[in-house]
Write a protein that holds these residues in place. Structure first.
Motif, short mmCIF file in Angstrom:
data_model
loop_
_atom_site.label_atom_id
_atom_site.label_comp_id
_atom_site.label_asym_id
_atom_site.label_seq_id
_atom_site.Cartn_x
_atom_site.Cartn_y
_atom_site.Cartn_z
N PHE A 153 -5.85 -4.78 5.95
CA PHE A 153 -4.53 -4.63 6.08
C PHE A 153 -4.31 -4.85 7.72
O PHE A 153 -4.46 -3.67 8.01
CB PHE A 153 -4.19 -3.44 5.36
CG PHE A 153 -4.52 -3.59 4.03
CD1 PHE A 153 -5.46 -2.73 3.34
CD2 PHE A 153 -3.79 -4.32 2.84
CE1 PHE A 153 -5.98 -2.53 2.16
CE2 PHE A 153 -4.16 -4.36 1.57
CZ PHE A 153 -5.21 -3.43 1.18
N LYS A 169 -0.47 12.89 1.22
CA LYS A 169 -1.77 12.18 0.46
C LYS A 169 -2.18 11.20 1.41
O LYS A 169 -1.97 10.56 2.42
CB LYS A 169 -1.67 12.10 -0.80
CG LYS A 169 -1.12 13.26 -1.57
CD LYS A 169 -2.15 14.15 -2.03
CE LYS A 169 -1.74 15.18 -2.70
NZ LYS A 169 -2.73 16.24 -2.81
N GLY A 170 -3.36 10.64 0.79
CA GLY A 170 -4.11 9.32 1.43
C GLY A 170 -3.46 8.12 0.89
O GLY A 170 -2.30 7.83 0.30
N LEU A 171 -4.06 7.04 1.32
CA LEU A 171 -3.58 5.72 0.95
C LEU A 171 -4.15 4.94 -0.47
O LEU A 171 -5.26 5.19 -0.66
CB LEU A 171 -3.93 4.73 2.17
CG LEU A 171 -3.59 5.18 3.41
CD1 LEU A 171 -4.46 4.36 4.73
CD2 LEU A 171 -1.96 5.09 3.67
N TYR A 194 4.14 0.85 1.95
CA TYR A 194 4.10 0.07 3.14
C TYR A 194 3.78 -1.36 2.56
O TYR A 194 3.13 -1.88 1.60
CB TYR A 194 3.07 0.49 4.03
CG TYR A 194 3.10 1.86 4.36
CD1 TYR A 194 2.35 3.10 3.91
CD2 TYR A 194 3.72 1.82 5.72
CE1 TYR A 194 2.57 4.42 4.54
CE2 TYR A 194 3.79 3.40 6.22
CZ TYR A 194 3.21 4.39 5.75
OH TYR A 194 3.42 5.50 6.45
N TRP A 246 -4.06 1.10 -2.25
CA TRP A 246 -3.67 -0.38 -2.41
C TRP A 246 -2.88 -0.31 -3.86
O TRP A 246 -3.37 0.14 -4.82
CB TRP A 246 -5.02 -1.15 -2.37
CG TRP A 246 -4.50 -2.15 -2.95
CD1 TRP A 246 -4.07 -3.33 -2.14
CD2 TRP A 246 -5.19 -3.12 -4.01
NE1 TRP A 246 -3.89 -4.40 -2.92
CE2 TRP A 246 -4.71 -4.36 -4.06
CE3 TRP A 246 -5.90 -2.77 -4.95
CZ2 TRP A 246 -4.95 -5.18 -4.96
CZ3 TRP A 246 -6.35 -3.59 -6.00
CH2 TRP A 246 -6.01 -4.86 -6.06
N TRP A 276 1.14 -3.35 9.36
CA TRP A 276 1.78 -2.61 8.49
C TRP A 276 3.27 -2.40 8.88
O TRP A 276 3.55 -2.56 10.09
CB TRP A 276 1.14 -0.97 8.44
CG TRP A 276 -0.32 -0.87 7.98
CD1 TRP A 276 -1.33 -1.71 8.60
CD2 TRP A 276 -0.92 -0.50 6.84
NE1 TRP A 276 -2.55 -1.42 7.79
CE2 TRP A 276 -2.21 -0.57 6.75
CE3 TRP A 276 -0.39 0.37 5.96
CZ2 TRP A 276 -3.09 0.04 5.93
CZ3 TRP A 276 -1.03 0.91 4.99
CH2 TRP A 276 -2.33 0.76 5.13
N GLY A 277 4.17 -2.20 7.86
CA GLY A 277 5.35 -1.86 8.13
C GLY A 277 5.60 -0.57 8.32
O GLY A 277 4.62 0.34 8.50
N GLN A 278 6.98 -0.02 8.51
CA GLN A 278 7.30 1.47 8.73
C GLN A 278 7.29 2.31 7.54
O GLN A 278 7.19 3.32 7.38
CB GLN A 278 8.43 1.77 9.67
CG GLN A 278 9.86 1.73 8.48
CD GLN A 278 10.26 0.19 8.22
OE1 GLN A 278 9.67 -0.72 8.61
NE2 GLN A 278 11.20 0.33 7.35
N GLY A 279 7.42 1.57 6.26
CA GLY A 279 7.46 1.94 5.26
C GLY A 279 8.77 2.63 4.47
O GLY A 279 9.83 2.74 5.33
N GLN A 327 1.56 5.76 -0.10
CA GLN A 327 0.89 6.85 0.36
C GLN A 327 1.91 8.14 -0.13
O GLN A 327 3.06 8.20 0.54
CB GLN A 327 0.98 7.08 1.98
CG GLN A 327 0.27 8.20 2.45
CD GLN A 327 -0.08 8.20 4.01
OE1 GLN A 327 0.87 7.53 4.57
NE2 GLN A 327 -1.27 8.91 4.46
N VAL A 334 0.90 -0.86 0.06
CA VAL A 334 0.05 0.13 0.02
C VAL A 334 1.05 1.16 0.16
O VAL A 334 1.98 1.29 0.78
CB VAL A 334 -0.71 0.13 1.22
CG1 VAL A 334 -1.66 1.09 1.25
CG2 VAL A 334 -1.77 -1.23 1.28
#
Lengths: 106, 118
Positions: free
Chosen positions: B105, B43-45, B95, B47, B108-111, B39, B37
């Motif tokens: 989901f 902004k927003g998320l 992510y 998939w 989540w990882g830290q990205g 971002q 996913v």
């Protein structure tokens, strides 16, 4: 593609205040999930299948809705609830998220 | 404890390729669908991709279909995202996520930040 529209985009609430965030879908969905994202951190699953609280989520939170209209409610706002909340549908591909509601502390 | 650690992000020129990795631990990796996913800044998320437990089935939105490829190595508990023909609009934090019941989901990882710019 199912478009999710969240409202309001931004809002501020005082401690103890009741808060309701809404998410409207462009077509009917079977359920809605919600995520909380605090500033500078990764999103967390918060509410799933419309009304089920994820592990560790305080019971002042609740979710409801059906069809094209869903909501997340905080019974009594607390400081730690300040965050951005996103709704997400998994009823049909592509899975989509709403644009988010930023909830601030007043 | 579920841990997802992404790596491989960075600055890349438009049209070039980049491969992201995600190291998973704390759960039986091969039992779960996995996803990416993204971002965009402020902004927003969105998939990006999902892969089945065995890797035999993959799913993408139109925005990345044909350019991105999700894969996994269950023996290494690792998830990957091969990104080709990158565009400026692919600039985002990516992510890694473990999917849960009914298309959530769940973790989540830290990205990892990918910046596409000349």
């Amino acid at each position: 593609e199912i478009v999710l529209t969240q409202s309001p985009t931004t809002m501020a609430a005082s401690p103890g205040e009741k808060v309701t965030l809404t998410c409207r879908a462009s077509s009917s969905v079977s359920y809605m999930h919600w995520y909380q994202q605090r500033s500078g951190t990764s999103p967390k699953l918060w509410i799933y299948e419309t009304s089920k609280l994820a592990s560790g989520v305080p019971n002042r939170f609740s979710g409801s809705g059906s069809g094209t209209s869903y909501s997340l409610t905080i019974n009594s706002m607390e400081t730690e609830d300040a965050a951005t909340y996103y709704c997400q549908q998994g009823s049909s591909y592509p899975w989509t998220f709403g644009g988010g509601t930023k909830l601030e502390l007043k | 404890e579920v841990q997802l650690v992404e790596s491989g992000g960075g600055l890349v020129q438009p049209g070039r390729s980049l491969k992201l990795s995600c190291a998973a631990s704390g759960f039986t990796f091969s039992n779960y669908y996995m996803a990416w996913v993204r971002q965009a800044p402020k902004k927003g998320l969105e998939w990006v991709a999902t892969i089945s437990t065995s890797g035999s089935r993959t799913y993408y939105p139109d925005s990345v279909k044909g350019r991105f490829t999700i894969s996994r190595d269950n023996a290494k508990s690792s998830l990957y995202l091969q990104m080709n023909s990158l565009k400026s609009e692919d600039t985002a934090t990516y992510y890694c996520a473990r999917q849960g019941l009914i298309t959530t989901f769940a973790y989540w990882g830290q990205g990892t930040l990918v910046t596409v710019s000349s």
